[in-house]
Scaffold this motif. Structure first.
Motif, short mmCIF file in Angstrom:
data_model
loop_
_atom_site.label_atom_id
_atom_site.label_comp_id
_atom_site.label_asym_id
_atom_site.label_seq_id
_atom_site.Cartn_x
_atom_site.Cartn_y
_atom_site.Cartn_z
N ALA A 1 1.03 -1.23 0.23
CA ALA A 1 -0.20 0.13 0.00
C ALA A 1 0.86 0.86 -0.07
O ALA A 1 0.19 2.07 -0.48
N ARG A 27 2.92 1.29 -3.81
CA ARG A 27 1.62 1.15 -5.32
C ARG A 27 0.29 1.63 -5.01
O ARG A 27 -0.22 1.41 -3.81
N GLY A 68 -2.08 -0.21 -6.92
CA GLY A 68 -3.01 -1.40 -7.41
C GLY A 68 -3.89 -1.37 -8.29
O GLY A 68 -3.84 -0.45 -9.36
N THR A 69 -4.37 -2.39 -9.18
CA THR A 69 -5.03 -3.30 -10.03
C THR A 69 -6.00 -3.09 -10.32
O THR A 69 -6.79 -3.05 -8.76
N LEU A 104 -5.43 -9.93 -4.36
CA LEU A 104 -4.48 -10.06 -2.74
C LEU A 104 -6.76 -9.84 -1.71
O LEU A 104 -6.21 -9.91 -1.26
N ASN A 145 -7.93 -4.92 -6.11
CA ASN A 145 -6.45 -4.93 -5.39
C ASN A 145 -6.23 -3.23 -5.49
O ASN A 145 -6.19 -3.20 -3.81
N ARG A 146 -6.78 -1.88 -6.04
CA ARG A 146 -6.62 -1.08 -5.63
C ARG A 146 -7.26 -0.36 -4.64
O ARG A 146 -7.13 0.37 -4.30
N LEU A 203 -6.25 -2.20 -1.08
CA LEU A 203 -4.68 -1.21 -1.18
C LEU A 203 -4.97 -0.29 -0.16
O LEU A 203 -4.17 0.79 0.61
#
Length: 515
Positions: A374, A377, A379-380, A385, A429-430, A433
């Protein structure tokens, strides 16, 4: 390097004697009284140079002491050896000089209902302005390596050294701070007469020196240096001299000499404590905002993911479903925080867990990994995750998972059914995170720079306080825009509807079963 106390594996704060906020700022020399002159160093020497010089001297003394300990017979308390060969040399390097030895201990005047003074077998003290005229002092109770700080030792210590010294601090008006050590551990105590639980800062001296933890030693030096305990001159409270005007004609009256009182409340350590408490209050507010931001990240991520059409349909059909979503989001935040605390305290894996299993968990499934990701990055759109996190929570809710070294902790917090309408939902993921980042970092109230939250030392009041601010928020889902927001509400709905999940279970779990 993080300025959180969590970064220092050999240092532990218990209770509120010195908030972790104070230590976090002291690392960067951002607390009051941290100039070279405030540390009473030789002119021209910097604080970091003094730490480096002390480090070399202390390493040698510790090595010689441990070698001598190995030659003693089992059961030897090693009192004289520990004091003379280790603790007194250590304190000398921290500016304590040669503290006065108290062969007869110290007495405190009889209190209400008592007929005789109470005796305390304190071993040493450092007094101001001098040993001959002690107005205030710091008691130092130095015991042997074979003496536990927390239990009585038959034939050596009739009371646990720490509780004895704490009792003395609570009853003696002329002292405020104290130090107790058996050579292995050193603890800084403060008058805590208003508290019922233990409160201290602990330094694991063996771990610091055996494992060459220079950063930990630096914070130890900055905190336990004698200059931190020394009182400053206070405002005048008494006068000497008669001011006599009855002398021979033409003579001036006696000069009036002001005498300044000494109070340990004026010492730097007490100022650190006051500053740390104020910083902690501001940090707690920042952490409350962080939890709200995490819920916002999670909620927006769930409602916007293409695979969660069923969730959006439920939210659109039932006006009260947004409250169910909010409860589920709170539950996710609680679960993350429980894992933060358990991992940072080294308590998630039972003793004897396979190193391979704990390593696999740490590298690929831990919240420690999530927190590291976190910070580096955004995240995607992938959900791997979240999927990995669910593997962990599912294992904790059931019988555990041997391959990750996890034991079951019960379904009440980690079970899928606790997630309600989010039980089968997907999370990018984003968004995960972003939520983890909001929970794991706060903006330092003093420097304005983001820093890690010290979950290792978080206590029940802080845990409970994190959520009080959230009770002012109401969840809102817009089915047309497919957006989730938290809005400030006019009143505290929790008091009347019970629609918010209470953190009681979380606090009990973290500070009971997991602490």
């Amino acid at each position: 390097m993080s300025t959180s106390v969590t970064a220092f594996r050999s240092i532990r704060t218990v209770g509120t004697v010195l908030p972790a906020e104070a230590l976090a700022r002291a690392v960067d020399l951002k607390m009051p009284g941290q100039s070279a002159s405030d540390y009473q160093l030789t002119p021209g020497m910097t604080v970091n140079a003094a730490v480096a010089r002390a480090w070399e001297a202390v390493l040698g003394a510790h090595r010689a002491w441990t070698t001598a300990l190995d030659k003693l017979p089992p059961g030897d308390p090693a009192t004289a050896l520990t004091r003379d060969r280790w603790l007194l040399p250590l304190l000398y390097e921290l500016g304590w000089g040669r503290p006065t030895t108290l062969a007869a201990g110290l007495d405190v005047d009889a209190g209400l209902g008592e007929t005789e003074p109470t005796h305390f077998p304190v071993s040493h003290r450092l007094s101001w302005p001098s040993d001959g005229d002690p107005q205030v002092w710091v008691p130092l109770h130095l015991v042997g390596a074979g003496v536990s700080l927390d239990t009585r030792t038959p034939g050596v210590a009739a009371r646990a050294p720490q509780s004895m010294l704490q009792d003395y601090l609570n009853r003696e008006d002329r002292t405020l701070w104290g130090v107790v050590s058996n050579g292995h551990l050193l603890r800084v105590l403060r008058d805590a007469s208003a508290l019922t639980k233990q409160s201290y800062v602990e330094f694991d001296l063996d771990d610091i020196l055996n494992n060459q933890r220079y950063a930990d030693f630096r914070l130890f030096f900055l905190t336990v240096h004698a200059s931190r305990f020394a009182p400053h001159q206070d405002e005048p409270v008494a006068q000497a001299g008669t001011g006599d005007t009855d002398g021979p004609a033409g003579e001036e009256p006696d000069a009036v000499v002001e005498i300044a009182a000494l109070r340990q409340e004026t010492c730097w350590l007490e100022q650190w404590r006051t500053t740390g408490i104020a910083d902690g209050a501001r940090a707690l507010l920042s952490l409350q905002h962080g939890v709200a931001a995490a819920l916002q990240e999670l909620g927006a991520g769930f409602v916007s993911h293409p695979g969660n059409s069923e969730l959006r349909a439920v939210l659109a059909a039932a006006p009260d479903a947004s409250k169910d979503l909010h409860r589920a989001l709170l539950r996710i935040a609680y679960r993350l925080i429980v894992l933060f605390v358990a991992e940072d305290r080294g308590l998630l894996h039972a003793p004897g867990t396979s190193p391979a299993a704990s390593t696999l968990y740490d590298r690929h499934f831990s919240t420690r990994r999530l927190r590291a990701l976190a910070t580096s990055r955004t995240g995607t759109r992938h959900t791997d995750l979240w999927d990995a996190h669910l593997i962990v929570t599912d294992a904790l809710a059931s019988d555990g998972l041997d391959v990750l070294g996890l034991s079951g902790m019960g379904d009440s917090l980690f079970g899928r059914n606790a997630l309600g309408i989010l039980a089968e939902a997907q999370l990018p993921n984003r968004s995960l995170l972003g939520a983890v980042r909001s929970l794991a970092q706060i903006v330092d109230p003093a420097t304005g720079v983001p820093r890690s939250v010290d979950y290792r030392n978080l206590d029940s009041e802080e845990l409970g306080g994190m959520y009080e601010g959230l009770l002012a928020y109401t969840p809102r889902y817009d089915p047309d825009a497919r957006t989730f927001t938290l809005e400030l509400a006019a009143g505290n709905e929790r008091k009347t509807s019970g629609s918010y999940y209470t953190p009681t279970a979380l606090i009990s779990l973290v500070l009971g079963r997991v602490s």
